[in-house]
Each structure stands twice: as structure tokens, then as C-alpha cells.
Design a protein around this motif. Structure first.
Motif, PDB file in Angstrom:
ATOM      1  N   LYS A  89       0.837  -1.213   0.000  1.00 23.36           N
ATOM      2  CA  LYS A  89       0.000   0.000   0.000  1.00 23.36           C
ATOM      3  C   LYS A  89       0.867   1.257   0.000  1.00 23.36           C
ATOM      4  CE  LYS A  89      -3.820  -2.150   2.475  1.00 23.36           C
ATOM      5  NZ  LYS A  89      -4.466  -2.276   3.776  1.00 23.36           N
ATOM      6  N   PHE A  90       1.894   1.261   0.841  1.00 27.29           N
ATOM      7  CA  PHE A  90       2.798   2.409   0.949  1.00 27.29           C
ATOM      8  C   PHE A  90       3.511   2.636  -0.389  1.00 27.29           C
ATOM      9  CE2 PHE A  90       6.871   4.131   2.997  1.00 27.29           C
ATOM     10  CZ  PHE A  90       6.344   5.378   3.272  1.00 27.29           C
ATOM     11  N   THR A  91       3.989   1.570  -1.004  1.00 21.09           N
ATOM     12  CA  THR A  91       4.687   1.657  -2.289  1.00 21.09           C
ATOM     13  C   THR A  91       3.761   2.198  -3.373  1.00 21.09           C
ATOM     14  OG1 THR A  91       6.209  -0.125  -1.727  1.00 21.09           O
ATOM     15  CG2 THR A  91       5.851   0.282  -4.070  1.00 21.09           C
ATOM     16  N   GLN A  92       2.543   1.674  -3.444  1.00 25.39           N
ATOM     17  CA  GLN A  92       1.591   2.120  -4.465  1.00 25.39           C
ATOM     18  C   GLN A  92       1.177   3.572  -4.247  1.00 25.39           C
ATOM     19  OE1 GLN A  92      -1.477  -0.851  -4.171  1.00 25.39           O
ATOM     20  NE2 GLN A  92      -0.320  -2.349  -5.363  1.00 25.39           N
ATOM     21  N   LYS A  93       0.880   3.917  -3.015  1.00 24.32           N
ATOM     22  CA  LYS A  93       0.409   5.269  -2.689  1.00 24.32           C
ATOM     23  C   LYS A  93       1.446   6.328  -3.069  1.00 24.32           C
ATOM     24  CE  LYS A  93      -1.298   7.993   1.232  1.00 24.32           C
ATOM     25  NZ  LYS A  93      -1.616   7.932   2.672  1.00 24.32           N
ATOM     26  N   HIS A  94       2.736   6.008  -2.835  1.00 26.43           N
ATOM     27  CA  HIS A  94       3.791   7.001  -3.060  1.00 26.43           C
ATOM     28  C   HIS A  94       4.663   6.690  -4.277  1.00 26.43           C
ATOM     29  CE1 HIS A  94       2.651   9.055   0.570  1.00 26.43           C
ATOM     30  NE2 HIS A  94       2.639   7.895   1.194  1.00 26.43           N
ATOM     31  N   ARG A  95       4.257   5.694  -5.069  1.00 31.00           N
ATOM     32  CA  ARG A  95       4.959   5.330  -6.312  1.00 31.00           C
ATOM     33  C   ARG A  95       6.460   5.122  -6.081  1.00 31.00           C
ATOM     34  NH1 ARG A  95       2.785   9.885  -6.962  1.00 31.00           N
ATOM     35  NH2 ARG A  95       4.549  10.903  -7.925  1.00 31.00           N
ATOM     36  N   LEU A  96       6.780   4.271  -5.113  1.00 31.64           N
ATOM     37  CA  LEU A  96       8.174   4.010  -4.778  1.00 31.64           C
ATOM     38  C   LEU A  96       8.768   3.028  -5.787  1.00 31.64           C
ATOM     39  CD1 LEU A  96       7.848   3.657  -0.896  1.00 31.64           C
ATOM     40  CD2 LEU A  96       8.283   5.727  -2.254  1.00 31.64           C
ATOM     41  N   PRO A  97       9.886   3.372  -6.422  1.00 37.77           N
ATOM     42  CA  PRO A  97      10.485   2.513  -7.443  1.00 37.77           C
ATOM     43  C   PRO A  97      11.459   1.467  -6.902  1.00 37.77           C
ATOM     44  CG  PRO A  97      11.653   4.584  -7.386  1.00 37.77           C
ATOM     45  CD  PRO A  97      10.533   4.685  -6.365  1.00 37.77           C
ATOM     46  N   PHE A  98      11.664   1.453  -5.611  1.00 36.02           N
ATOM     47  CA  PHE A  98      12.630   0.545  -4.992  1.00 36.02           C
ATOM     48  C   PHE A  98      11.895  -0.398  -4.044  1.00 36.02           C
ATOM     49  CE2 PHE A  98      12.534   4.646  -2.852  1.00 36.02           C
ATOM     50  CZ  PHE A  98      12.155   4.292  -1.568  1.00 36.02           C
ATOM     51  N   PRO A  99      12.511  -1.533  -3.722  1.00 41.45           N
ATOM     52  CA  PRO A  99      11.832  -2.497  -2.857  1.00 41.45           C
ATOM     53  C   PRO A  99      11.821  -2.083  -1.383  1.00 41.45           C
ATOM     54  CG  PRO A  99      14.003  -3.325  -3.467  1.00 41.45           C
ATOM     55  CD  PRO A  99      13.795  -2.052  -4.233  1.00 41.45           C
ATOM     56  N   LEU A 100      10.727  -2.418  -0.742  1.00 45.85           N
ATOM     57  CA  LEU A 100      10.625  -2.353   0.709  1.00 45.85           C
ATOM     58  C   LEU A 100      10.566  -3.790   1.193  1.00 45.85           C
ATOM     59  CD1 LEU A 100       7.938   0.442   1.230  1.00 45.85           C
ATOM     60  CD2 LEU A 100      10.431   0.668   1.224  1.00 45.85           C
ATOM     61  N   LEU A 101      11.264  -4.074   2.276  1.00 40.77           N
ATOM     62  CA  LEU A 101      11.337  -5.431   2.799  1.00 40.77           C
ATOM     63  C   LEU A 101      10.627  -5.506   4.146  1.00 40.77           C
ATOM     64  CD1 LEU A 101      15.097  -6.195   2.040  1.00 40.77           C
ATOM     65  CD2 LEU A 101      13.119  -6.447   0.530  1.00 40.77           C
ATOM     66  N   ALA A 102       9.843  -6.564   4.297  1.00 35.50           N
ATOM     67  CA  ALA A 102       9.072  -6.778   5.521  1.00 35.50           C
ATOM     68  C   ALA A 102       9.904  -7.574   6.523  1.00 35.50           C
ATOM     69  CB  ALA A 102       7.775  -7.512   5.197  1.00 35.50           C
ATOM     70  N   ASP A 103      10.353  -6.887   7.554  1.00 36.46           N
ATOM     71  CA  ASP A 103      11.149  -7.506   8.618  1.00 36.46           C
ATOM     72  C   ASP A 103      10.255  -7.705   9.840  1.00 36.46           C
ATOM     73  OD1 ASP A 103      13.329  -8.449  10.096  1.00 36.46           O
ATOM     74  OD2 ASP A 103      13.975  -6.428  10.662  1.00 36.46           O
ATOM     75  N   GLU A 104       9.183  -8.460   9.638  1.00 36.63           N
ATOM     76  CA  GLU A 104       8.246  -8.700  10.730  1.00 36.63           C
ATOM     77  C   GLU A 104       8.974  -9.438  11.851  1.00 36.63           C
ATOM     78  OE1 GLU A 104       4.050  -9.519   9.478  1.00 36.63           O
ATOM     79  OE2 GLU A 104       5.014  -9.774   7.517  1.00 36.63           O
ATOM     80  N   GLY A 105       8.866  -8.923  13.036  1.00 36.65           N
ATOM     81  CA  GLY A 105       9.584  -9.485  14.172  1.00 36.65           C
ATOM     82  C   GLY A 105      10.931  -8.824  14.407  1.00 36.65           C
ATOM     83  N   GLY A 106      11.419  -8.037  13.437  1.00 38.00           N
ATOM     84  CA  GLY A 106      12.643  -7.261  13.623  1.00 38.00           C
ATOM     85  C   GLY A 106      13.935  -8.040  13.651  1.00 38.00           C
ATOM     86  N   ARG A 107      13.981  -9.227  13.057  1.00 41.09           N
ATOM     87  CA  ARG A 107      15.191 -10.056  13.076  1.00 41.09           C
ATOM     88  C   ARG A 107      16.371  -9.362  12.387  1.00 41.09           C
ATOM     89  NH1 ARG A 107      17.469 -13.167   9.429  1.00 41.09           N
ATOM     90  NH2 ARG A 107      15.700 -12.991   8.011  1.00 41.09           N
ATOM     91  N   VAL A 108      16.125  -8.769  11.212  1.00 41.20           N
ATOM     92  CA  VAL A 108      17.217  -8.122  10.470  1.00 41.20           C
ATOM     93  C   VAL A 108      17.625  -6.828  11.163  1.00 41.20           C
ATOM     94  CG1 VAL A 108      17.914  -7.133   8.250  1.00 41.20           C
ATOM     95  CG2 VAL A 108      16.570  -9.241   8.310  1.00 41.20           C
TER      96      VAL A 108
END
Length: 155
Positions: free
Chosen positions: A78-97
Motif C-alpha cells: 500500500k505504501f509503495t503504491q500510494k507514493h509510487r516508490l520505485p525501490f523495494p521495501l522489505l518486511a522484517d516482521e519481528g525485527g530479526r534483520v
């Protein structure tokens, strides 16, 4: 603490497109890896849009921009589509990375921190910028470092 000159810890996470992103697969190009607190908040939106608006410059400098937060893949989409981001966002659910990169918490430990790492083509950390309040400065700092990395010795 992770330091300049250290090998960037390898990790694998899902992108906004549902693809697998593995840092080790990116060898041979520079990576601007930025950790941010949360999708669609004022500072994080300003930071992401600043990276978006200057994305071609990062590409010209031989770098890929990658954002990481603990938000879900659906939130990132949703964030990528709303703001037309051309780069990947990665989901670090749990904050391991985030833990792997030793990104400190901010504002009395209440929020995930905002830290940008510039990783060179050999997988070494070239620069670390940690500032919660200067969200868009992460973009300028990363570009400055990439320009310096691209200057041939003796020039």
C-alpha cells in the motif's frame, strides 16, 4: 555494534512484489539499506519520497535503494503504491534483520530507529548514518558517500 569496514550481515526477506531479496545476491553493486520506523508516518513518508525523487541519481551512482521496516508485506504494498516508490521495501516482521544490523531503538526505546547503511559492491559497510529526526538527510548523506566511492583513486 556494526562498524564501517565490517561485512554486512546477510539476510533474506520478502519484497513488496512478493519476491525473495537476499543481500548476498546483490554483490557487485552498492546497496543503500535504510531502516525506518513505520509506513505512512510523516517522517518515514518524507524519507521514502526523498529516496524516490532522487532514485535515478542512486541508479546513476551504481546503487540500489532498499527500505526495511517491521511492517507487513501488505502494508509495504500500500505504501509503495500510494507514493509510487520505485525501490523495494522489505518486511522484517519481528525485527530479526533490524537486530542483526544492531539498529537502536529511538525516543526512549519506544520506536524502531532510523539508520541508513551504505554497503559497497564487496559487501562491506562503507557508511552508517543514524538520525531519527533528520529523515531526508539520509538521502543526501548516502549520495555523498556513493559519489566519494565512485571517484577513482588519484582524482
Amino acid at each position: 555494534m556494526l562498524q564501517v569496514g565490517d561485512s554486512a550481515p546477510d539476510f533474506t526477506l520478502k519484497t513488496t512484489a512478493g519476491e525473495t531479496f537476499r543481500l548476498a545476491d546483490q554483490r557487485g553493486r552498492s546497496i543503500v539499506l535504510y531502516f525506518y520506523p513505520k509506513d505512512d508516518t510523516p517522517g518515514c513518508t518524507a524519507q521514502a519520497c526523498s529516496f524516490r525523487d532522487q532514485y535515478e541519481e542512486f541508479q546513476d551512482l551504481g546503487a540500489e535503494v532498499v527500505g526495511i521496516s517491521s511492517d507487513s508485506e501488505a502494508s509495504h504494498q500500500k505504501f509503495t503504491q500510494k507514493h509510487r516508490l520505485p525501490f523495494p521495501l522489505l518486511a522484517d516482521e519481528g525485527g530479526r534483520v533490524r537486530k542483526l544490523y544492531e539498529v537502536p531503538r529511538a525516543l526512549l526505546g519506544l520506536l524502531p530507529g532510523r539508520v541508513t547503511y551504505v554497503i559497497d559492491p564487496q559487501g562491506k559497510v562503507s557508511y552508517i548514518f543514524n538520525s531519527m529526526n533528520r529523515a531526508t538527510d539520509h538521502v543526501a548523506e548516502a549520495k555523498k558517500v556513493l559519489r566519494e566511492m565512485n571517484v577513482a583513486p588519484g582524482q
